[in-house]
Design a protein around this motif. Structure first.
Motif: not given
Length: 250
Positions: A10-35
């Motif tokens: 879960c932690a690896i998936i969450a930080v990948i999601i967070s990284g993708l958000a910071k890399g340009g996929f704005a808005g998807v970072g909010a999925l990190a915490m539920p994961v």
């Protein structure tokens, strides 16, 4: 699955999601915490992610250091400080189960709000709404950011109607959330979350997060954004419902 393995996945998936958000996929970072909350209690998970978010913020703030609106920050950041304080008070006074339920509810509302916006149905505030309205939205942004690292919707609802130039909008958003994340440090310290174990977990995840950030920059030009975001927000709603159900059945 063994709890340690579940947390790691879960932690690896969450930080990948967070990284993708910071890399340009704005808005998807909010999925990190539920994961993250699927593998570890939500307060601890948020504390592990927080230093990573601050590190990623530094890149965004540097890139847009000349493009930001001081008036918006002057109005919203004091409200955000109040909201962060309320989020800390809530987390310190209630059980882990209650925090889990609120995180799930925020995730569901966030996902529904984003799907509504994607359909062109956003509620638009007047572009000249008074400062006290921005202060209230700042409180909402600070509270949801403290609980779920998901402060974007309240922030955007007040800022987007102002129709800032692109770089000004991105720079103002980056600086606002960078400041909010620094504001959250004392709150998580007061909750006793910056333990050696948590900071070690953060350090182990930093390389994954940074690699994901650069991957986001490369992938954002190759992925159909409409389908990608629809999938992300649908997953956010489903995960939020699961977290709420888990809290109710605990």
């Amino acid at each position: 699955m063994h709890p340690d393995y579940l947390y790691l996945a879960c932690a690896i998936i969450a930080v990948i999601i967070s990284g993708l958000a910071k890399g340009g996929f704005a808005g998807v970072g909010a999925l990190a915490m539920p994961v993250m909350a699927l593998g570890v209690d939500p307060v601890r998970g948020a504390a592990i992610l927080l230093p990573i978010l601050i590190l990623q913020d530094a890149v965004s703030v540097w890139a847009y250091r000349h493009s930001w609106d001081g008036q918006i920050l002057k109005v919203m950041l004091p409200g955000a400080a109040v909201g962060i304080g309320l989020g800390w008070l809530f987390a310190s006074q209630v059980s882990e189960v209650a925090v889990l339920g609120v995180l799930g509810a925020i995730s569901v509302l966030f996902g529904l709000q984003r799907l509504w916006v994607e359909r062109g149905q956003a509620v638009v505030l007047p572009s000249d709404s008074p400062g006290w309205v921005g202060f209230l939205f700042g409180i909402g942004s600070g509270f949801t950011s403290q609980i779920a690292h998901a402060g974007s919707p309240p922030f955007q609802m007040w800022v987007l109607p102002k129709k800032l130039p692109r770089d000004m909008l991105v720079g103002t958003t980056a600086l606002a959330f960078a400041v909010m994340n620094w504001m959250k440090l004392p709150a998580y310290a007061a909750l006793g979350q910056f333990t050696t174990a948590n900071l070690t977990a953060t350090a182990m995840l930093v390389p994954v997060a940074m690699a994901a950030t650069f991957a986001g920059v490369a992938l954002v030009r190759r992925v159909d954004p409409a389908r990608f975001y629809t999938l992300i927000y649908a997953l956010m709603i489903l995960l939020g419902l699961k977290l709420v159900a888990d809290a109710l059945m605990a």
